[in-house]
Design a protein around this motif. Sequence first.
Motif, PDB file in Angstrom:
ATOM      1  N   PRO A 209       0.822  -1.226   0.000  1.00  0.00           N
ATOM      2  CA  PRO A 209       0.000   0.000   0.000  1.00  0.00           C
ATOM      3  C   PRO A 209       0.847   1.264   0.000  1.00  0.00           C
ATOM      4  O   PRO A 209       0.460   2.270  -0.620  1.00  0.00           O
ATOM      5  N   ILE A 210       2.021   1.212   0.652  1.00  0.00           N
ATOM      6  CA  ILE A 210       2.857   2.421   0.716  1.00  0.00           C
ATOM      7  C   ILE A 210       3.453   2.727  -0.655  1.00  0.00           C
ATOM      8  O   ILE A 210       3.303   3.833  -1.179  1.00  0.00           O
ATOM      9  N   GLU A 212       2.479   1.649  -3.464  1.00  0.00           N
ATOM     10  CA  GLU A 212       1.427   1.948  -4.444  1.00  0.00           C
ATOM     11  C   GLU A 212       0.898   3.366  -4.279  1.00  0.00           C
ATOM     12  O   GLU A 212       0.618   4.052  -5.253  1.00  0.00           O
ATOM     13  N   ALA A 213       0.755   3.820  -3.031  1.00  0.00           N
ATOM     14  CA  ALA A 213       0.236   5.180  -2.806  1.00  0.00           C
ATOM     15  C   ALA A 213       1.207   6.228  -3.343  1.00  0.00           C
ATOM     16  O   ALA A 213       0.800   7.198  -3.977  1.00  0.00           O
ATOM     17  N   ILE A 269      -1.260   9.248  -3.686  1.00  0.00           N
ATOM     18  CA  ILE A 269      -1.193   9.769  -2.320  1.00  0.00           C
ATOM     19  C   ILE A 269      -1.813  11.167  -2.188  1.00  0.00           C
ATOM     20  O   ILE A 269      -2.451  11.475  -1.180  1.00  0.00           O
ATOM     21  N   GLN A 272      -5.520  10.741  -2.035  1.00  0.00           N
ATOM     22  CA  GLN A 272      -5.847  10.069  -0.762  1.00  0.00           C
ATOM     23  C   GLN A 272      -5.806  11.079   0.376  1.00  0.00           C
ATOM     24  O   GLN A 272      -6.689  11.104   1.247  1.00  0.00           O
ATOM     25  N   LYS A 312      -8.425   3.990   0.861  1.00  0.00           N
ATOM     26  CA  LYS A 312      -7.022   3.649   0.606  1.00  0.00           C
ATOM     27  C   LYS A 312      -6.094   4.488   1.481  1.00  0.00           C
ATOM     28  O   LYS A 312      -5.017   4.027   1.856  1.00  0.00           O
ATOM     29  N   PHE A 313      -6.518   5.705   1.791  1.00  0.00           N
ATOM     30  CA  PHE A 313      -5.690   6.548   2.663  1.00  0.00           C
ATOM     31  C   PHE A 313      -5.536   5.881   4.031  1.00  0.00           C
ATOM     32  O   PHE A 313      -4.433   5.838   4.596  1.00  0.00           O
ATOM     33  N   THR A 316      -3.140   3.110   3.738  1.00  0.00           N
ATOM     34  CA  THR A 316      -1.756   3.621   3.654  1.00  0.00           C
ATOM     35  C   THR A 316      -1.263   4.001   5.050  1.00  0.00           C
ATOM     36  O   THR A 316      -0.136   3.653   5.435  1.00  0.00           O
ATOM     37  N   GLN A 317      -2.115   4.690   5.804  1.00  0.00           N
ATOM     38  CA  GLN A 317      -1.719   5.084   7.167  1.00  0.00           C
ATOM     39  C   GLN A 317      -1.390   3.861   8.017  1.00  0.00           C
ATOM     40  O   GLN A 317      -0.394   3.840   8.739  1.00  0.00           O
ATOM     41  N   LEU A 320       1.876   2.380   6.973  1.00  0.00           N
ATOM     42  CA  LEU A 320       2.984   3.206   7.469  1.00  0.00           C
ATOM     43  C   LEU A 320       3.253   2.881   8.926  1.00  0.00           C
ATOM     44  O   LEU A 320       4.406   2.787   9.356  1.00  0.00           O
ATOM     45  N   GLN A 330       4.190  10.640  10.235  1.00  0.00           N
ATOM     46  CA  GLN A 330       3.190  10.665   9.155  1.00  0.00           C
ATOM     47  C   GLN A 330       2.735  12.102   8.916  1.00  0.00           C
ATOM     48  O   GLN A 330       2.585  12.540   7.779  1.00  0.00           O
TER      49      GLN A 330
END
Length: 972
Positions: A209-210, A212-213, A269, A272, A312-313, A316-317, A320, A330
Motif C-alpha cells: 500500500p505504501i 502503491e500510494a 497519495i 488520498q 485507501k488513505f 496507507t496510514q 505506514l 506521518q
Amino acid sequence: MTTLYSPGTLVYLENSEQGWVPAEVSSCTRGTEGTLTLVLKDEDGKETTVAGSSPSDLPHLRNPPLLESADDLATLSHLNEPSILYAVETRYAQRKIYTYSGIVLLAVNPFEPVPMYTPEIVKAYIGRSKGELEPHLFAIAEDAYAAMALDGTGQTIIVSGESGAGKTESAKLVMRFIAAPKSPALNSDKNSFVDGASQVEQQIQATNPILEAFGNAKTTRNDNSSRFGKYIQLLFDTNRQIVGARVRTYLLERSRLTFQSKTERNYHIFYQLCAGLPSQRLQELGLDSDYGAFHYLNQGGPSATELSDRDKFHATQEALGIIGIDDARQTSIFQVLAALLHLGNINVTQTRADAIIDDEDPSMLRAMEFLGVNASEFKKWTIKKQITTRSEKIVTTLTAPQAVGVRDSISRFVYACLFEWLVTAINESLTGKYGDAATRAETYIGVLDIYGFEHFDKNSFEQFCINYANERLQHEFNTYVFKLAQEDYVKEKINWTFIDFDDNQSAIDLMEGKLGILAILDEESRLPLGSDASFLQKLNTQLDKPANKAVYKMPKFANAAFTIAHYALDVTYQVDGFLDKNRDTVPEEHLTLLTSSSNPFLREVLDTALHRVGGEPADPPSPNGVVSKIPDPGRAGLVGTGRGTSVKKPTLGSIFKSSLGTLMDMLRMTNVHYIRCLKPNQHKRAWEFNPLQVLAQLRASGVLETIRISTAGYPSRWTFEDFARRYFTLIPWRDGPPLIKREQFKRLCVLIAQKTGMDKTKYQMGETKIFLRTGVLATLENLRSAKLNAVLFLQTNMRRLIAMKRYRHFQRSVLGIQSHWRGAVARKAFKEVRQKARREAEAAKAKKAAEAAAEREKKRKAKEAGKAASVNEQTSPEHGSPGKTKIRRMFSFGSKEKPTLALPDQPSPEPPLVGRRPSRLEAATKRLSRSWYDSDGSASASAARSKSPNHLAPPASSLPKPAWNASTSLLH
Ligand SMILES: Nc1ncnc2c1ncn2[C@@H]1O[C@H](COP(=O)(O)OP(=O)(O)OP(=O)(O)O)[C@@H](O)[C@H]1O
C-alpha cells in the motif's frame, strides 16, 4: 523445405485484422527452377495463390493437432510466429492463462479474479518440479526455491510486460508462494501462507500500500500503474527460512508530479490525502477535499471516487504504522506533500523578459513555511540564475517559463527524495536498522517487477530509458537462453558449431557506449547553452554513419526526432524535453536552501536520499562490522542532486545507467527465471483476446527472438525413452516392442531414424537425448498419425463386426426366451379360465337339472291329482284326450325352456375333446372364453350375453386379466 507442402498441408496466412489465419494447401505445383506455387484455401473458402522457392516466400506451417495447444511452446515442431500466437490464444480461450515457452512463463492477464491461487493449489505446487503440473506462476516460484535450496545459489525471477499486463499482481503472487513454508519441519510459523500470512510476509505485504500510494498512479492503460521499477529480494538463512527482505526501486517517473495528461492522474497519495484527512487537518495544511484548486492535480482527467481514495488513505496510514512510521512522522510526510501542492500553485508572471513572483504570494509563503525555507531566498533563486565561470559568478534573470521550470524541478526533486526515504524506512523494517536480516542471510530469491518495452505515438526520454533497460535485459536473456542451449549440446556431446547469433549488442552500444546517445546527452546537458536541437544535431553528425546503419536512423518525416532499431521494433523518439528531463536537478542554490531547512524531517529526507549518491552501500554497516553476503542490486545515485563539480554532475540518464549496470551484474550472479506478462486487449476486458496486440507484445518481450535463436540449433530435444515410446509404431512390429521390453531405447531411436528415412543433417544422438532440427517432429507426427489412422480404421471395423455378431446372437436368444415365456404364461391363464368356466357350467347344469326334476315332480303330482279328478269326472268332455296333450308336450320345441337330455342327479362325464364333436357345454365354454378374450377386455358382446340369466360367462371383474395383449392370438 518445399517438400513439406502438399495438398492438405495446414498453413497460416497473414491477415491484417487477426495477424494470422489458418488455411490449407488445396493444390501444389512444382516449377522447373524449384519454384513452388501453392493455392491456399482459408476457413471461409477464400483462395489465395502463393509462389516462391525459399522458406521465407512460403506460408508458415501449422503444427499437428497434438502440438497445437501444447503447454510448452518449445515443444512445437514448427516454431513460428503464428504457431505461437495460435497456441497462446487457444489456451487462453480454454481459460489457461499460463504457457511455457522454454524457460519463460507467458502469463496472459485474465482481467478478472481466477480461482488459481487457492491454498490447495499452493500446496499442490509445493515440491513439484516444473512440467509436472500445468504451467503456473507457482511452478516458476517453486523451481526457483528448489534451485536455491539445493546449493544456495541466488535466484532472480524477472517479471516483465507492458503496463497493465499483470506484472505487479504476478510478482505479489510469486512472493506469497515463496514465503509459504515448504515442508512440515519448516512450518513452525502458524500464520503461514497456506493458512494465512507469515509475519515476514505481512511486513512485505505492508510495503505494497505504501509503494502503491507514493509510486502508482492512474494511467490510460492501468488504473493502478506502478511508475517505477522494483526489485524485492527475499532473504533466507541456512535453513532456507525467510529472515527478511530488501526492496530496491528504479527510475520513478518524476515528471508525473508536475504534469499529467487529460485522462491520467498524479500519484495516488495526493488524492488520498485530500479525501482522507479530517477537515481540521486539511485546514491546517491549507488543503481542500476539492483538489481541483491545485495545479499539480487539476491537469489530469477524472479521478477515482473519493470513497475509494479515503479507504485507501486509511490503508496507507495503517501500513505506514506497520513499518514503524509513527503518527508524528506521518504528519511530517503529509506536510511535505502539502508543501509540494502549494509549490505548484506559486504564480509566476513576466514583465518584459523577466519572471516575477509576488513577495506575498500565499502559496509560496505556505509552501516555504511547511518546508522550513526562507521565502525571499527561494523566490530569488527561482527567478534568477547564477552562472559560475572561471573568474566570476554571473547572475541572470530567468523568463517566466524558465522560472516555472525551476519551481517544478524543486517539487520533483523533493518528491523523489521523499520516495527514496520511504524505501529506506521500508527496508529498515524488513531487515532491521543495521540490515541484521541481510547479514544473517545466506541466500536469496529476488523478484524484479520492471516495465516492459514501450512505444507510443510520441516517445520521450522516459520511453528511451525504459527501452534501454529492456534492451539490456533482453541481452541478458538472449545470452542466458543461448548459453543454456549450448550447455546442453556440450553436455550431450553432440557435434555443434557454435553459431554466432545476431544479438542486440549494437543497439546497446548505440545507447550506452562511450560515444553513444547517453554520453552525447550528458555532454549536452552540462553545457549552459545546450539545447534539444543541438543534442539532435550532435546525434546525427556522430551516429548517422554506416557502422550504425542497422540501429540508428534519421526519420524521414519527423524533424526533431531520431529512430532506434530495437530488438522488438523501431521506435522514434522526439528530442523535445530530453535535456531538461536528463538534467532534472535542482540548482545548487536551491539545494543549499533545502538542505539547511528548519524542518528537521525534510533535512532527514534529503540526507537519506543524498546519502545514496555515488554507489554507497544500501545497508548501513552493522555495529559488529558484519557485512552482508547478499549482492545488492543497488540503488546507487537514484536521486540526482546537482552537487559536485560541473564535469561530474550526475544526470538522470547516467544515474539510471549506473543502477542498471549494478542490476545486470547481480543478475549474472544468479539463476534467472522469466515471467512475461501479456495484455490480451487494451480495454481491460476479461477473456477478450486481440491477436495483433498480443503478437506485438510477443515480439517486444523477446519470446520470438528466443525462438529465432532456438531454430538455429536443435530446438526439439527428447530423451531416448520418450522418443522411442512415442514413435516405435513407425517401424516394423517385430523390432519395436522387443527393444522397448529390453529398454534399449537408444537403439530403437536409431532404428526409427533409419526406417523413417530421417535426413542425417536433421538430427543428432546425444548421450541421453535425441536432438531434432525444426520441422522434424512435425514430419514424424504426421507419419504417426497416418499410421494410427490406418490402425484405427481396422480396429473400428473389426470391433463393429464383432459387436454385430454378438448382437444378433443375443437378439435370437432373447426372442426365444420371450416366446417360450409368453407361451407358458398364456397356457397357464387359459387353463385357469377353462377350469373356472367348467366348474360354473357344471354348477349351472346341476341347478337346471334340479329345477327340471322339481318341475317334473310338480307335473307328476298335478297329473296324479288330475287322474283322480278324471276318475270322478270321466264323462266330462272339456278335459279332452289325455293322449293328445302328452304328444303335444313331447313335441313342443317352441318352448323357451330347453329340454334336457341328462338326468339331473347323474351328470354325464366329460368326453375327451380330441376325435369327437364338442358337446354343447364345451361349445358354450369356448364361446365364453372367446367373448372374454375380446380384444378390449370387457367387450360389448360379453356384456350383452351376461344379461341372459342362463349365460355361463363369469363377471368380467372376476376373471384373471391376461398379462399381455398377444394372449388373444395365442389362445385362439
Ligand atoms: N492473475 C491475475 N488475476 C486476475 N486479475 C489480474 C491478474 N493479473 C492482473 N490482473 C488485473 O490486471 C490489472 C493490472 O495488473 P497490474 O497492476 O499487475 O499490471 P502491471 O503490469 O503491473 O501494470 P503497470 O506496469 O502499469 O504497473 C490488475 O489491477 C488486475 O485487475
